[in-house]
Design an enzyme around this catalytic site. Structure first.
Site, short mmCIF file in Angstrom:
data_model
loop_
_atom_site.label_atom_id
_atom_site.label_comp_id
_atom_site.label_asym_id
_atom_site.label_seq_id
_atom_site.Cartn_x
_atom_site.Cartn_y
_atom_site.Cartn_z
N ARG A 66 0.83 -1.21 0.00
CA ARG A 66 0.00 0.00 0.00
C ARG A 66 0.86 1.26 0.00
O ARG A 66 0.52 2.26 -0.63
CB ARG A 66 -0.92 0.01 1.23
CG ARG A 66 -2.00 -1.05 1.13
CD ARG A 66 -2.66 -1.26 2.47
NE ARG A 66 -3.66 -0.24 2.77
CZ ARG A 66 -4.09 0.03 3.99
NH1 ARG A 66 -3.59 -0.60 5.04
NH2 ARG A 66 -5.00 0.95 4.18
N HIS A 110 -19.64 10.52 1.13
CA HIS A 110 -20.11 9.19 1.54
C HIS A 110 -21.63 9.17 1.44
O HIS A 110 -22.30 10.12 1.88
CB HIS A 110 -19.66 8.92 2.98
CG HIS A 110 -20.10 7.57 3.47
ND1 HIS A 110 -19.45 6.41 3.09
CD2 HIS A 110 -21.14 7.20 4.24
CE1 HIS A 110 -20.08 5.38 3.63
NE2 HIS A 110 -21.10 5.83 4.35
N ASP A 146 -14.50 6.72 7.03
CA ASP A 146 -15.78 7.45 7.10
C ASP A 146 -16.02 8.10 8.46
O ASP A 146 -17.16 8.18 8.94
CB ASP A 146 -16.96 6.51 6.75
CG ASP A 146 -16.82 5.91 5.36
OD1 ASP A 146 -16.24 6.56 4.48
OD2 ASP A 146 -17.28 4.77 5.15
N GLU A 173 -28.42 12.25 -6.55
CA GLU A 173 -28.78 13.60 -7.01
C GLU A 173 -28.35 14.65 -5.97
O GLU A 173 -27.83 15.72 -6.31
CB GLU A 173 -30.30 13.64 -7.13
CG GLU A 173 -30.88 14.42 -8.26
CD GLU A 173 -32.39 14.19 -8.29
OE1 GLU A 173 -33.11 15.10 -7.83
OE2 GLU A 173 -32.82 13.11 -8.73
C1 GAR Z 1 -21.06 7.68 -4.73
O1 GAR Z 1 -22.36 7.39 -4.31
C2 GAR Z 1 -20.17 7.95 -3.52
O2 GAR Z 1 -20.84 8.61 -2.48
C3 GAR Z 1 -19.81 6.55 -3.12
O3 GAR Z 1 -19.58 5.87 -4.33
C4 GAR Z 1 -20.39 6.45 -5.34
C5 GAR Z 1 -19.50 6.82 -6.50
O4 GAR Z 1 -20.26 7.23 -7.61
N1 GAR Z 1 -18.67 6.54 -2.27
C6 GAR Z 1 -18.44 5.65 -1.31
O5 GAR Z 1 -19.19 4.72 -1.08
C7 GAR Z 1 -17.16 5.87 -0.55
N2 GAR Z 1 -17.13 5.06 0.62
P1 GAR Z 1 -19.61 8.14 -8.73
O6 GAR Z 1 -18.35 7.41 -9.22
O7 GAR Z 1 -20.66 8.18 -9.81
O8 GAR Z 1 -19.30 9.47 -8.16
#
Ligand code: GAR
Length: 211
Positions: A66, A110, A146, A173
């Protein structure tokens, strides 16, 4: 304007919302780089179309190393003079070292009203728990996943006939409106951390004016 990198792993719809906001020269952040940990991330093509520099640092190529993966990301961030990081659907947990180096300068979105439902499958878990409100959160990134100080949230009611998909679509949205607003606060220097909380400073009124 603060030079900002958006880190993605997938389709990049939040990334697209940030790019759209930053297309306005008055927006306090400019997007200097979109960095993906997967070459197949759909958002890469979208960023390139918008004329934004992109890079891929493939996490898989580093296996369990990592620190090596993160040093390769740091090299890309440095090359593009990045000052702020916005994680947008970036699905790798970052080490304490990386998070510490970017403390106060890295935010995440999140899909839940934190501290409820950290981790994955947030919409299914919200439905299973029977919560009446759900939503999304933008927070500063700290080593606990988170867990960092909350900058902004948007809430929506959960409807009786909601499915994981219908609820997730309405939250998404909200994410697209919330994330650009929250990044503007951070890039504009309006976010101060007090203990475990983030406090938003109001802009100073023009001199001689009392509000
Ligand atoms: C989004 O809903 C974001 O909040 C979530 O992944 C999706 C990405 O969509 N993130 C997490 O779950 C982070 N822990 P996107 O690629 O269309 O923005």
């Amino acid at each position: 304007r603060r030079r900002t990198a958006i880190l993605i792993s997938g389709r990049g719809s939040n990334m697209a919302a940030l790019l759209a906001a930053a297309a306005d020269p008055a927006y306090p952040a400019e997007i200097a780089l979109v960095l993906a940990n997967k070459p197949a991330a759909g958002g890469l093509a979208r960023a390139a179309e918008a004329g934004i520099p992109t890079a891929v640092v493939e996490s898989r190529a580093f296996g369990r190393d990592r620190a090596g993966f993160e040093m390769a990301m740091e090299a890309e961030l440095a090359k593009h003079g990045v000052e702020l990081i916005a994680l947008a659907g970036f699905m790798r947990v970052l080490t304490e070292g990386f998070v510490g180096r970017w403390a106060g300068r890295m935010i995440n979105i999140h899909p839940s009203l934190l501290p409820a439902f950290p981790g994955v499958d947030t919409h299914a878990r919200a439905l299973a728990a029977g919560v009446r409100f759900h939503g999304c959160t933008v927070h500063l990134v700290t080593p606990g996943v988170d867990e960092g100080p909350i900058i902004a949230q948007a809430a929506i009611p959960v409807l009786a006939d909601d499915t994981e998909d219908s609820l997730g679509a309405r939250v998404l949205e909200q994410e697209h409106a919330l994330y650009p607003a929250a990044l503007a606060l951070v890039a504009g220097g309006r976010v101060r951390v007090e203990g475990d909380r983030a406090v938003i400073e109001r802009p100073a009124p023009p001199s001689g004016v009392a509000l």
